[in-house]
Design a protein around this motif. Structure first.
Motif, PDB file in Angstrom:
ATOM      1  N   UNK A 145      48.006  44.118  43.037  1.00 54.20           N
ATOM      2  CA  UNK A 145      47.295  43.225  43.948  1.00 54.20           C
ATOM      3  C   UNK A 145      47.153  41.868  43.278  1.00 54.20           C
ATOM      4  N   UNK A 146      47.124  40.824  44.084  1.00 55.40           N
ATOM      5  CA  UNK A 146      46.971  39.472  43.559  1.00 55.40           C
ATOM      6  C   UNK A 146      45.931  38.756  44.412  1.00 55.40           C
ATOM      7  N   UNK A 147      44.829  38.383  43.791  1.00 59.70           N
ATOM      8  CA  UNK A 147      43.758  37.673  44.485  1.00 59.70           C
ATOM      9  C   UNK A 147      43.821  36.203  44.096  1.00 59.70           C
ATOM     10  N   UNK A 148      44.006  35.343  45.104  1.00 57.66           N
ATOM     11  CA  UNK A 148      44.008  33.897  44.894  1.00 57.66           C
ATOM     12  C   UNK A 148      42.650  33.359  45.312  1.00 57.66           C
ATOM     13  N   UNK A 174      42.350  46.761  35.453  1.00 58.85           N
ATOM     14  CA  UNK A 174      42.780  47.175  36.785  1.00 58.85           C
ATOM     15  C   UNK A 174      44.202  46.664  37.012  1.00 58.85           C
ATOM     16  N   UNK A 175      44.748  46.978  38.172  1.00 53.68           N
ATOM     17  CA  UNK A 175      46.088  46.511  38.533  1.00 53.68           C
ATOM     18  C   UNK A 175      46.017  45.256  39.395  1.00 53.68           C
ATOM     19  N   UNK A 176      44.899  44.543  39.346  1.00 56.40           N
ATOM     20  CA  UNK A 176      44.719  43.333  40.148  1.00 56.40           C
ATOM     21  C   UNK A 176      44.799  42.099  39.263  1.00 56.40           C
ATOM     22  N   UNK A 177      45.567  41.129  39.695  1.00 52.97           N
ATOM     23  CA  UNK A 177      45.699  39.854  39.010  1.00 52.97           C
ATOM     24  C   UNK A 177      44.899  38.814  39.791  1.00 52.97           C
ATOM     25  N   UNK A 194      42.477  34.814  49.038  1.00 57.37           N
ATOM     26  CA  UNK A 194      43.576  35.503  49.701  1.00 57.37           C
ATOM     27  C   UNK A 194      43.926  36.721  48.855  1.00 57.37           C
ATOM     28  N   UNK A 195      44.021  37.878  49.501  1.00 55.33           N
ATOM     29  CA  UNK A 195      44.357  39.117  48.803  1.00 55.33           C
ATOM     30  C   UNK A 195      45.756  39.551  49.213  1.00 55.33           C
ATOM     31  N   UNK A 211      33.925  43.010  43.186  1.00 58.97           N
ATOM     32  CA  UNK A 211      34.396  44.362  42.897  1.00 58.97           C
ATOM     33  C   UNK A 211      35.174  44.938  44.069  1.00 58.97           C
ATOM     34  N   UNK A 212      34.681  44.746  45.291  1.00 58.79           N
ATOM     35  CA  UNK A 212      35.356  45.281  46.479  1.00 58.79           C
ATOM     36  C   UNK A 212      36.720  44.641  46.673  1.00 58.79           C
ATOM     37  N   UNK A 213      36.826  43.332  46.406  1.00 60.50           N
ATOM     38  CA  UNK A 213      38.102  42.647  46.567  1.00 60.50           C
ATOM     39  C   UNK A 213      39.114  43.114  45.524  1.00 60.50           C
ATOM     40  N   UNK A 214      38.662  43.240  44.297  1.00 59.78           N
ATOM     41  CA  UNK A 214      39.562  43.613  43.210  1.00 59.78           C
ATOM     42  C   UNK A 214      40.027  45.055  43.334  1.00 59.78           C
TER      43      UNK A 214
END
Length: 230
Positions: A145-148, A174-177, A194-195, A211-214
């Motif tokens: 996942x990539x959160x901008x 985690x696997x989120x950047x 943006x997710x 936390x919910x977004x990541x």
């Protein structure tokens, strides 16, 4: 009555030389023997709003802003004024007089200094060209996942700085950047993120939403109502 001067800068999306910036503030503070602080219009922290809030807590009565850019950056001065207007509107109970200087003479001083270097020998450049070929610049960090997170001036005013810090902290192991960006618009919905995937936009976020977004728990985290339709 106490007075505080705040130097306002605007870093690039990739950041700013923090050491050099802090050295500049220290030199100004030492030369003037006054209370001098630093604020970032966008991308960096503390924001203009955070510095003004701090001034109120510290009992300061007058703040003078000095937007610094060479050459003059109209965006910096315009959005600094707008940031102050928004701060005043959203903190009506806080008493603080805020004014601003626009030091246009900075460009003249820098031009004069640069002119004095034209006849001076330069320093030889001995950097290795291998830096352009480093394998480290060919590897995409593993992530699902990539959160901008938008860090434009308005999103910063609405709290994007603390939100970015919370997202970064929650993304560890985690696997989120998480990546901070310049203005994404629509700014009135900030702080904005943006997710990817699935490419969904979320607005009016708070640090406790991180936390919910990541961790892809938007529904469980009660964030479905913050999804921005496209």
């Amino acid at each position: 009555m106490s007075r505080r001067t705040v130097v306002v800068v605007r870093p690039t999306v990739s950041g700013i030389d923090e050491v050099a910036t802090r050295r500049l503030i220290d030199q100004v503070r030492s030369a003037a023997q006054q209370d001098v602080r630093l604020a970032y219009l966008d991308v960096g922290s503390p924001s203009v709003h955070e510095v003004l809030d701090e001034a109120v807590v510290d009992g300061v009565s007058d703040v003078v802003l000095l937007p610094v850019a060479v050459p003059r950056d109209k965006y910096l001065t315009t959005w600094t004024r707008r940031a102050v207007a928004n701060w005043s509107e959203t903190r009506p109970a806080k008493q603080l007089t805020v004014t601003m200087h626009e030091p246009d003479s900075l460009a003249d001083a820098v031009a004069s200094h640069l002119g004095g270097l034209l006849d001076e020998p330069g320093t030889p450049i001995r950097d290795s060209p291998a830096s352009y070929r480093s394998p480290a610049w060919s590897t995409i960090e593993a992530h699902d996942r990539h959160v901008l997170i938008c860090k434009g001036p308005r999103c910063m005013a609405y709290g994007a700085g603390p939100l970015h810090r919370a997202l970064t902290a929650n993304s560890k192991n985690t696997e989120t950047k998480v990546t901070g960006t310049g203005c994404l618009s629509p700014c009135n919905l900030g702080p904005l993120a943006i997710v990817n995937p699935p490419g969904e936009w979320y607005g009016h976020l708070h640090p406790e939403d991180a936390s919910a977004l990541v961790r892809d728990q938007v529904i469980a985290g009660g964030l479905a109502h913050k999804r921005v339709p496209r």
